[in-house]
Design a protein around this motif. Structure first.
Motif, PDB file in Angstrom:
ATOM      1  N   SER A  57      60.248  60.037 108.248  1.00  0.00           N
ATOM      2  CA  SER A  57      59.341  59.260 109.100  1.00  0.00           C
ATOM      3  C   SER A  57      58.023  58.954 108.423  1.00  0.00           C
ATOM      4  O   SER A  57      57.284  58.109 108.870  1.00  0.00           O
ATOM      5  N   GLY A  58      57.681  59.683 107.375  1.00  0.00           N
ATOM      6  CA  GLY A  58      56.461  59.408 106.632  1.00  0.00           C
ATOM      7  C   GLY A  58      55.419  60.478 106.818  1.00  0.00           C
ATOM      8  O   GLY A  58      55.327  61.113 107.864  1.00  0.00           O
ATOM      9  N   ASN A  59      54.652  60.729 105.788  1.00  0.00           N
ATOM     10  CA  ASN A  59      53.542  61.682 105.774  1.00  0.00           C
ATOM     11  C   ASN A  59      53.943  63.094 106.175  1.00  0.00           C
ATOM     12  O   ASN A  59      53.134  63.856 106.673  1.00  0.00           O
ATOM     13  N   GLY A  60      55.201  63.433 105.994  1.00  0.00           N
ATOM     14  CA  GLY A  60      55.644  64.785 106.293  1.00  0.00           C
ATOM     15  C   GLY A  60      55.708  65.126 107.768  1.00  0.00           C
ATOM     16  O   GLY A  60      55.880  66.265 108.128  1.00  0.00           O
ATOM     17  N   ASN A  61      55.565  64.139 108.631  1.00  0.00           N
ATOM     18  CA  ASN A  61      55.610  64.384 110.071  1.00  0.00           C
ATOM     19  C   ASN A  61      56.969  63.973 110.603  1.00  0.00           C
ATOM     20  O   ASN A  61      57.277  62.780 110.666  1.00  0.00           O
ATOM     21  N   PRO A  62      57.795  64.933 110.995  1.00  0.00           N
ATOM     22  CA  PRO A  62      59.116  64.573 111.497  1.00  0.00           C
ATOM     23  C   PRO A  62      59.027  63.898 112.861  1.00  0.00           C
ATOM     24  O   PRO A  62      58.114  64.146 113.632  1.00  0.00           O
ATOM     25  N   VAL A  63      59.985  63.031 113.126  1.00  0.00           N
ATOM     26  CA  VAL A  63      60.072  62.397 114.439  1.00  0.00           C
ATOM     27  C   VAL A  63      60.745  63.401 115.368  1.00  0.00           C
ATOM     28  O   VAL A  63      61.846  63.852 115.104  1.00  0.00           O
ATOM     29  N   LEU A  64      60.054  63.769 116.437  1.00  0.00           N
ATOM     30  CA  LEU A  64      60.571  64.779 117.347  1.00  0.00           C
ATOM     31  C   LEU A  64      61.025  64.145 118.655  1.00  0.00           C
ATOM     32  O   LEU A  64      60.390  63.200 119.139  1.00  0.00           O
ATOM     33  N   THR A  65      62.078  64.708 119.195  1.00  0.00           N
ATOM     34  CA  THR A  65      62.499  64.284 120.529  1.00  0.00           C
ATOM     35  C   THR A  65      61.494  64.872 121.518  1.00  0.00           C
ATOM     36  O   THR A  65      60.752  65.797 121.173  1.00  0.00           O
ATOM     37  N   PRO A  66      61.447  64.369 122.752  1.00  0.00           N
ATOM     38  CA  PRO A  66      60.508  64.943 123.731  1.00  0.00           C
ATOM     39  C   PRO A  66      60.718  66.447 123.930  1.00  0.00           C
ATOM     40  O   PRO A  66      59.749  67.194 124.073  1.00  0.00           O
ATOM     41  N   GLU A  67      61.981  66.879 123.881  1.00  0.00           N
ATOM     42  CA  GLU A  67      62.261  68.311 124.052  1.00  0.00           C
ATOM     43  C   GLU A  67      61.720  69.119 122.874  1.00  0.00           C
ATOM     44  O   GLU A  67      61.130  70.187 123.050  1.00  0.00           O
ATOM     45  N   GLN A  68      61.916  68.608 121.651  1.00  0.00           N
ATOM     46  CA  GLN A  68      61.413  69.295 120.467  1.00  0.00           C
ATOM     47  C   GLN A  68      59.888  69.360 120.479  1.00  0.00           C
ATOM     48  O   GLN A  68      59.296  70.361 120.092  1.00  0.00           O
ATOM     49  N   ARG A  69      59.260  68.275 120.921  1.00  0.00           N
ATOM     50  CA  ARG A  69      57.799  68.238 120.993  1.00  0.00           C
ATOM     51  C   ARG A  69      57.294  69.277 122.004  1.00  0.00           C
ATOM     52  O   ARG A  69      56.326  69.992 121.750  1.00  0.00           O
ATOM     53  N   GLU A  70      57.980  69.368 123.169  1.00  0.00           N
ATOM     54  CA  GLU A  70      57.586  70.339 124.187  1.00  0.00           C
ATOM     55  C   GLU A  70      57.750  71.764 123.661  1.00  0.00           C
ATOM     56  O   GLU A  70      56.891  72.620 123.877  1.00  0.00           O
ATOM     57  N   ILE A  71      58.851  72.027 122.958  1.00  0.00           N
ATOM     58  CA  ILE A  71      59.074  73.361 122.383  1.00  0.00           C
ATOM     59  C   ILE A  71      57.962  73.703 121.399  1.00  0.00           C
ATOM     60  O   ILE A  71      57.429  74.810 121.414  1.00  0.00           O
ATOM     61  N   ALA A  72      57.580  72.753 120.547  1.00  0.00           N
ATOM     62  CA  ALA A  72      56.519  72.994 119.570  1.00  0.00           C
ATOM     63  C   ALA A  72      55.191  73.294 120.275  1.00  0.00           C
ATOM     64  O   ALA A  72      54.454  74.200 119.865  1.00  0.00           O
ATOM     65  N   GLU A  73      54.898  72.539 121.341  1.00  0.00           N
ATOM     66  CA  GLU A  73      53.660  72.772 122.090  1.00  0.00           C
ATOM     67  C   GLU A  73      53.675  74.145 122.756  1.00  0.00           C
ATOM     68  O   GLU A  73      52.665  74.856 122.771  1.00  0.00           O
ATOM     69  N   LEU A  74      54.825  74.528 123.319  1.00  0.00           N
ATOM     70  CA  LEU A  74      54.930  75.835 123.969  1.00  0.00           C
ATOM     71  C   LEU A  74      54.813  76.977 122.959  1.00  0.00           C
ATOM     72  O   LEU A  74      54.183  78.003 123.243  1.00  0.00           O
ATOM     73  N   LYS A  75      55.391  76.796 121.771  1.00  0.00           N
ATOM     74  CA  LYS A  75      55.265  77.816 120.726  1.00  0.00           C
ATOM     75  C   LYS A  75      53.806  77.981 120.317  1.00  0.00           C
ATOM     76  O   LYS A  75      53.335  79.097 120.103  1.00  0.00           O
ATOM     77  N   LYS A  76      53.081  76.873 120.213  1.00  0.00           N
ATOM     78  CA  LYS A  76      51.669  76.945 119.845  1.00  0.00           C
ATOM     79  C   LYS A  76      50.874  77.653 120.942  1.00  0.00           C
ATOM     80  O   LYS A  76      50.032  78.504 120.657  1.00  0.00           O
ATOM     81  N   ALA A  77      51.159  77.330 122.200  1.00  0.00           N
ATOM     82  CA  ALA A  77      50.460  77.976 123.315  1.00  0.00           C
ATOM     83  C   ALA A  77      50.751  79.474 123.334  1.00  0.00           C
ATOM     84  O   ALA A  77      49.847  80.289 123.574  1.00  0.00           O
ATOM     85  N   LEU A  78      51.993  79.846 123.052  1.00  0.00           N
ATOM     86  CA  LEU A  78      52.357  81.262 123.007  1.00  0.00           C
ATOM     87  C   LEU A  78      51.618  81.973 121.878  1.00  0.00           C
ATOM     88  O   LEU A  78      51.070  83.062 122.080  1.00  0.00           O
ATOM     89  N   ARG A  79      51.565  81.363 120.709  1.00  0.00           N
ATOM     90  CA  ARG A  79      50.836  81.945 119.571  1.00  0.00           C
ATOM     91  C   ARG A  79      49.366  82.153 119.915  1.00  0.00           C
ATOM     92  O   ARG A  79      48.784  83.206 119.642  1.00  0.00           O
ATOM     93  N   ASP A  80      48.763  81.137 120.532  1.00  0.00           N
ATOM     94  CA  ASP A  80      47.352  81.239 120.919  1.00  0.00           C
ATOM     95  C   ASP A  80      47.136  82.375 121.920  1.00  0.00           C
ATOM     96  O   ASP A  80      46.176  83.140 121.810  1.00  0.00           O
ATOM     97  N   ALA A  81      48.031  82.495 122.895  1.00  0.00           N
ATOM     98  CA  ALA A  81      47.911  83.557 123.901  1.00  0.00           C
ATOM     99  C   ALA A  81      48.077  84.929 123.263  1.00  0.00           C
ATOM    100  O   ALA A  81      47.376  85.885 123.626  1.00  0.00           O
ATOM    101  N   GLN A  82      48.988  85.041 122.294  1.00  0.00           N
ATOM    102  CA  GLN A  82      49.182  86.319 121.609  1.00  0.00           C
ATOM    103  C   GLN A  82      47.955  86.706 120.794  1.00  0.00           C
ATOM    104  O   GLN A  82      47.546  87.874 120.793  1.00  0.00           O
ATOM    105  N   ILE A  83      47.346  85.745 120.136  1.00  0.00           N
ATOM    106  CA  ILE A  83      46.126  86.020 119.366  1.00  0.00           C
ATOM    107  C   ILE A  83      45.011  86.471 120.303  1.00  0.00           C
ATOM    108  O   ILE A  83      44.312  87.449 120.042  1.00  0.00           O
ATOM    109  N   GLU A  84      44.859  85.764 121.418  1.00  0.00           N
ATOM    110  CA  GLU A  84      43.834  86.119 122.405  1.00  0.00           C
ATOM    111  C   GLU A  84      44.071  87.528 122.950  1.00  0.00           C
ATOM    112  O   GLU A  84      43.143  88.328 123.087  1.00  0.00           O
ATOM    113  N   ARG A  85      45.333  87.845 123.256  1.00  0.00           N
ATOM    114  CA  ARG A  85      45.679  89.181 123.750  1.00  0.00           C
ATOM    115  C   ARG A  85      45.314  90.253 122.726  1.00  0.00           C
ATOM    116  O   ARG A  85      44.737  91.288 123.074  1.00  0.00           O
TER     117      ARG A  85
END
Length: 105
Positions: A57-85
């Motif tokens: 897709s260019g510039n190293g950014n893969p084209v994600l399906t809406p489900e893949q994008r949601e999973i990536a966002e949830l993983k980031k939110a989980l990581r942030d919550a774990q760091i905060e904890r």
């Protein structure tokens, strides 16, 4: 010391390399003919096998399906919550030490 400039390859070039690789040429043969690394040939082939036409897709950014994008966002939110904890756990342990150094009394 001079910084090396990174080469950029367009989607059509990568697709041509993948087709050559799938036609039976080895990654070494292709890399010698085209002046690219054999590891790139194999990586592009793997990416095409995994993503099909949506790969490169260019510039190293893969084209994600809406489900893949949601999973990536949830993983980031989980990581942030774990760091905060973890930070809060450390703060609690500091403030609850038995020497009362931090108790304010």
């Amino acid at each position: 010391m001079e910084k090396r400039k990174r080469k950029k390859f367009d989607k059509s070039f990568k697709m041509m390399v993948v087709e050559l690789y799938r036609s039976g040429k080895t990654s070494r043969e292709i890399s010698e003919e085209l002046g690219i690394g054999a590891d790139l040939v194999r990586r592009w082939s793997r990416e095409f096998s995994a993503s099909g036409e949506s790969s490169f897709s260019g510039n190293g950014n893969p084209v994600l399906t809406p489900e893949q994008r949601e999973i990536a966002e949830l993983k980031k939110a989980l990581r942030d919550a774990q760091i905060e904890r973890d930070i809060l756990k450390k703060a609690v342990s500091i403030f609850s030490r038995s020497d009362n150094k931090y108790s304010g009394s």
